[in-house]
Design a protein around this motif. Structure first.
Motif, PDB file in Angstrom:
ATOM      1  N   ALA A 150       0.816  -1.209   0.000  1.00  0.00           N
ATOM      2  CA  ALA A 150       0.000   0.000   0.000  1.00  0.00           C
ATOM      3  C   ALA A 150       0.853   1.264   0.000  1.00  0.00           C
ATOM      4  O   ALA A 150       0.493   2.282  -0.599  1.00  0.00           O
ATOM      5  N   LEU A 151       2.004   1.209   0.680  1.00  0.00           N
ATOM      6  CA  LEU A 151       2.872   2.378   0.789  1.00  0.00           C
ATOM      7  C   LEU A 151       3.944   2.420  -0.300  1.00  0.00           C
ATOM      8  O   LEU A 151       4.740   3.357  -0.345  1.00  0.00           O
ATOM      9  N   GLY A 152       4.000   1.395  -1.137  1.00  0.00           N
ATOM     10  CA  GLY A 152       4.995   1.356  -2.184  1.00  0.00           C
ATOM     11  C   GLY A 152       6.400   1.116  -1.673  1.00  0.00           C
ATOM     12  O   GLY A 152       7.385   1.582  -2.253  1.00  0.00           O
ATOM     13  N   LEU A 153       6.515   0.350  -0.574  1.00  0.00           N
ATOM     14  CA  LEU A 153       7.806   0.079   0.041  1.00  0.00           C
ATOM     15  C   LEU A 153       8.306  -1.321  -0.335  1.00  0.00           C
ATOM     16  O   LEU A 153       7.505  -2.216  -0.608  1.00  0.00           O
ATOM     17  N   PRO A 154       9.630  -1.547  -0.328  1.00  0.00           N
ATOM     18  CA  PRO A 154      10.161  -2.871  -0.654  1.00  0.00           C
ATOM     19  C   PRO A 154       9.989  -3.875   0.471  1.00  0.00           C
ATOM     20  O   PRO A 154      10.130  -5.080   0.256  1.00  0.00           O
ATOM     21  N   PHE A 155       9.696  -3.400   1.694  1.00  0.00           N
ATOM     22  CA  PHE A 155       9.453  -4.293   2.822  1.00  0.00           C
ATOM     23  C   PHE A 155       8.766  -3.495   3.927  1.00  0.00           C
ATOM     24  O   PHE A 155       8.676  -2.267   3.864  1.00  0.00           O
ATOM     25  N   PHE A 156       8.304  -4.228   4.945  1.00  0.00           N
ATOM     26  CA  PHE A 156       7.726  -3.581   6.124  1.00  0.00           C
ATOM     27  C   PHE A 156       8.291  -4.287   7.359  1.00  0.00           C
ATOM     28  O   PHE A 156       8.287  -5.518   7.427  1.00  0.00           O
ATOM     29  N   PRO A 157       8.818  -3.535   8.336  1.00  0.00           N
ATOM     30  CA  PRO A 157       9.443  -4.167   9.501  1.00  0.00           C
ATOM     31  C   PRO A 157       8.419  -4.741  10.468  1.00  0.00           C
ATOM     32  O   PRO A 157       7.346  -4.172  10.674  1.00  0.00           O
ATOM     33  N   ILE A 158       8.759  -5.897  11.059  1.00  0.00           N
ATOM     34  CA  ILE A 158       7.910  -6.537  12.067  1.00  0.00           C
ATOM     35  C   ILE A 158       8.799  -6.944  13.234  1.00  0.00           C
ATOM     36  O   ILE A 158       9.634  -7.840  13.114  1.00  0.00           O
ATOM     37  N   ALA A 159       8.622  -6.289  14.359  1.00  0.00           N
ATOM     38  CA  ALA A 159       9.452  -6.576  15.531  1.00  0.00           C
ATOM     39  C   ALA A 159       8.903  -7.723  16.370  1.00  0.00           C
ATOM     40  O   ALA A 159       9.643  -8.393  17.079  1.00  0.00           O
ATOM     41  N   ALA A 160       7.597  -7.993  16.282  1.00  0.00           N
ATOM     42  CA  ALA A 160       6.957  -8.933  17.199  1.00  0.00           C
ATOM     43  C   ALA A 160       7.263 -10.393  16.888  1.00  0.00           C
ATOM     44  O   ALA A 160       6.851 -11.266  17.648  1.00  0.00           O
ATOM     45  N   LEU A 161       7.954 -10.693  15.804  1.00  0.00           N
ATOM     46  CA  LEU A 161       8.241 -12.081  15.461  1.00  0.00           C
ATOM     47  C   LEU A 161       9.471 -12.626  16.186  1.00  0.00           C
ATOM     48  O   LEU A 161       9.745 -13.821  16.115  1.00  0.00           O
ATOM     49  N   LYS A 162      10.205 -11.772  16.869  1.00  0.00           N
ATOM     50  CA  LYS A 162      11.408 -12.234  17.563  1.00  0.00           C
ATOM     51  C   LYS A 162      11.043 -13.269  18.624  1.00  0.00           C
ATOM     52  O   LYS A 162      10.105 -13.089  19.398  1.00  0.00           O
ATOM     53  N   GLY A 163      11.780 -14.389  18.624  1.00  0.00           N
ATOM     54  CA  GLY A 163      11.561 -15.415  19.623  1.00  0.00           C
ATOM     55  C   GLY A 163      10.496 -16.427  19.280  1.00  0.00           C
ATOM     56  O   GLY A 163      10.164 -17.275  20.102  1.00  0.00           O
ATOM     57  N   THR A 164       9.929 -16.365  18.059  1.00  0.00           N
ATOM     58  CA  THR A 164       8.902 -17.328  17.665  1.00  0.00           C
ATOM     59  C   THR A 164       9.475 -18.341  16.680  1.00  0.00           C
ATOM     60  O   THR A 164      10.431 -18.058  15.949  1.00  0.00           O
ATOM     61  N   ASP A 165       8.884 -19.537  16.648  1.00  0.00           N
ATOM     62  CA  ASP A 165       9.305 -20.565  15.704  1.00  0.00           C
ATOM     63  C   ASP A 165       8.829 -20.289  14.283  1.00  0.00           C
ATOM     64  O   ASP A 165       9.291 -20.925  13.329  1.00  0.00           O
ATOM     65  N   GLU A 166       7.901 -19.367  14.144  1.00  0.00           N
ATOM     66  CA  GLU A 166       7.344 -19.105  12.824  1.00  0.00           C
ATOM     67  C   GLU A 166       8.409 -18.655  11.835  1.00  0.00           C
ATOM     68  O   GLU A 166       8.322 -18.912  10.629  1.00  0.00           O
ATOM     69  N   VAL A 167       9.451 -17.994  12.337  1.00  0.00           N
ATOM     70  CA  VAL A 167      10.482 -17.461  11.442  1.00  0.00           C
ATOM     71  C   VAL A 167      11.213 -18.578  10.703  1.00  0.00           C
ATOM     72  O   VAL A 167      11.864 -18.329   9.682  1.00  0.00           O
ATOM     73  N   LYS A 168      11.118 -19.813  11.195  1.00  0.00           N
ATOM     74  CA  LYS A 168      11.774 -20.935  10.523  1.00  0.00           C
ATOM     75  C   LYS A 168      11.024 -21.362   9.251  1.00  0.00           C
ATOM     76  O   LYS A 168      11.601 -21.987   8.365  1.00  0.00           O
ATOM     77  N   TYR A 169       9.737 -21.043   9.192  1.00  0.00           N
ATOM     78  CA  TYR A 169       8.891 -21.584   8.127  1.00  0.00           C
ATOM     79  C   TYR A 169       8.235 -20.515   7.252  1.00  0.00           C
ATOM     80  O   TYR A 169       7.739 -20.830   6.178  1.00  0.00           O
ATOM     81  N   ASN A 170       8.200 -19.276   7.721  1.00  0.00           N
ATOM     82  CA  ASN A 170       7.529 -18.213   6.985  1.00  0.00           C
ATOM     83  C   ASN A 170       8.373 -17.802   5.778  1.00  0.00           C
ATOM     84  O   ASN A 170       9.472 -17.280   5.943  1.00  0.00           O
ATOM     85  N   PRO A 171       7.887 -18.013   4.547  1.00  0.00           N
ATOM     86  CA  PRO A 171       8.709 -17.727   3.362  1.00  0.00           C
ATOM     87  C   PRO A 171       8.753 -16.256   2.973  1.00  0.00           C
ATOM     88  O   PRO A 171       9.496 -15.883   2.065  1.00  0.00           O
ATOM     89  N   LEU A 172       7.981 -15.416   3.631  1.00  0.00           N
ATOM     90  CA  LEU A 172       7.871 -14.017   3.220  1.00  0.00           C
ATOM     91  C   LEU A 172       8.731 -13.069   4.046  1.00  0.00           C
ATOM     92  O   LEU A 172       8.752 -11.866   3.771  1.00  0.00           O
TER      93      LEU A 172
END
Length: 231
Positions: free
Chosen positions: A51-73
Motif C-alpha cells: 500500500a505504501l509502495g515500500l520494498p518491505f515492512f518491519p515486524i518486531a513482534a516475530l522475535k523469539g517465535t518458531d514461525e520465522v523458521k517456516y515463513n517464506p515471506l
C-alpha cells in the motif's frame, strides 16, 4: 473443496464454533494444497508495504517465535536505527482483491459498516485490481450528503457490482446477520466428504448452491429467500 486452489498464504481457515474447515484440512493433509504458515502480522505488514509502495515492512513482534523458521515471506535484517536485528516482510500485492460492502455509488465510493473496515481499506490500497460487490448501489448525491460514511474512496476501486445479500452466508453489518444454519449445512456436507462417510453430500451442495443457480435471486430463493435472511 472444488479443487481450484494450489497454494495459500493465510493465518488460518476455521468455522469458529463449528470447528476447522473440512475441505481446507483435507486438502492440506492430503498434499493437494501447499499451505504456508503465516501470522496476521505478516499479512498486514505485507499489505502495508504494498500500500505504501515500500520494498518491505518491519515486524518486531516475530522475535523469539518458531514461525520465522517456516515463513517464506520474511527475512532478518539490521535496521538503520537501534541495536537489534528485526524481521521484514516483503510486499503482498494481490493481483485481484474481492471485497463486499453495504453500499456504493456507481463510481465506487464504498460504505462498509463492519468492524473490520480498516482491513478492507488496506486490501484496497494494496491490490492491483479491486472489485467490490455491494448490497446496494446508491446515488452519488446520497454519498455526498454524508461523505464521512465513505470508508474506501473510488480512487482505489476498479469495479463495483450490485449483488443483494452478496455476503451470504456471512453477515453484512447493519443489513443482515450471519446465516448460521446455512453455514452448518455447508460444514456438515464438507465434513462428510472429508471423512469419506458421504462424499456426494458435498458435491450435491456445490450443484445446488453454486453450479445450478442462474442468478443471485435464484440462489436467494434456494437458501430461504430474502425475508429469512433479515429476520
Amino acid at each position: 473443496g472444488a479443487g481450484l486452489v494450489k497454494e495459500t498464504f493465510i493465518p488460518a481457515i476455521t468455522f469458529e464454533s463449528h470447528g476447522l474447515a473440512p475441505n481446507f484440512r483435507e486438502a492440506v493433509e492430503g498434499g493437494l494444497v501447499k499451505a504456508h504458515i503465516l501470522d496476521v502480522l505478516t499479512v498486514v505488514g505485507g499489505l502495508m508495504a504494498a500500500a505504501l509502495g515500500l520494498p518491505f515492512f518491519p515486524i518486531a513482534a516475530l522475535k523469539g517465535t518458531d514461525e520465522v523458521k517456516y515463513n517464506p515471506l520474511i527475512k532478518k535484517f539490521t535496521p538503520p536505527f537501534g541495536d537489534e536485528d528485526i524481521y521484514a516482510v516483503q510486499p503482498i500485492a494481490p493481483d485481484v482483491v474481492l471485497l463486499h460492502a453495504a453500499e456504493s455509488d456507481p463510481f465506487g465510493n464504498i460504505r462498509n459498516y463492519g468492524a473490520f473496515r480498516s482491513v478492507d481499506q488496506l486490501l484496497a490500497k494494496a491490490g492491483k485490481t479491486v472489485i467490490v460487490s455491494v448490497d446496494k448501489i446508491v446515488s452519488p448525491e446520497t454519498i455526498m450528503q454524508d461523505p464521512y460514511r465513505t470508508t474506501i474512496p473510488c480512487v482505489y476501486i476498479h469495479k463495483v457490482v450490485e449483488i443483494p445479500y452478496g455476503a451470504h452466508p456471512t453477515a453484512s453489518p447493519s443489513i443482515y446477520s450471519m446465516d448460521d444454519d446455512h453455514i452448518a449445512e455447508y460444514w456438515q456436507a464438507a465434513e462428510l466428504k472429508r471423512t469419506g462417510r458421504n462424499p456426494e453430500a458435498f458435491w450435491g451442495y456445490l450443484r445446488r448452491y453454486v453450479d445450478e443457480p442462474e442468478s443471485i435471486y435464484r440462489y436467494l430463493e434456494l437458501v430461504g429467500g430474502m425475508r429469512k435472511l433479515v429476520e
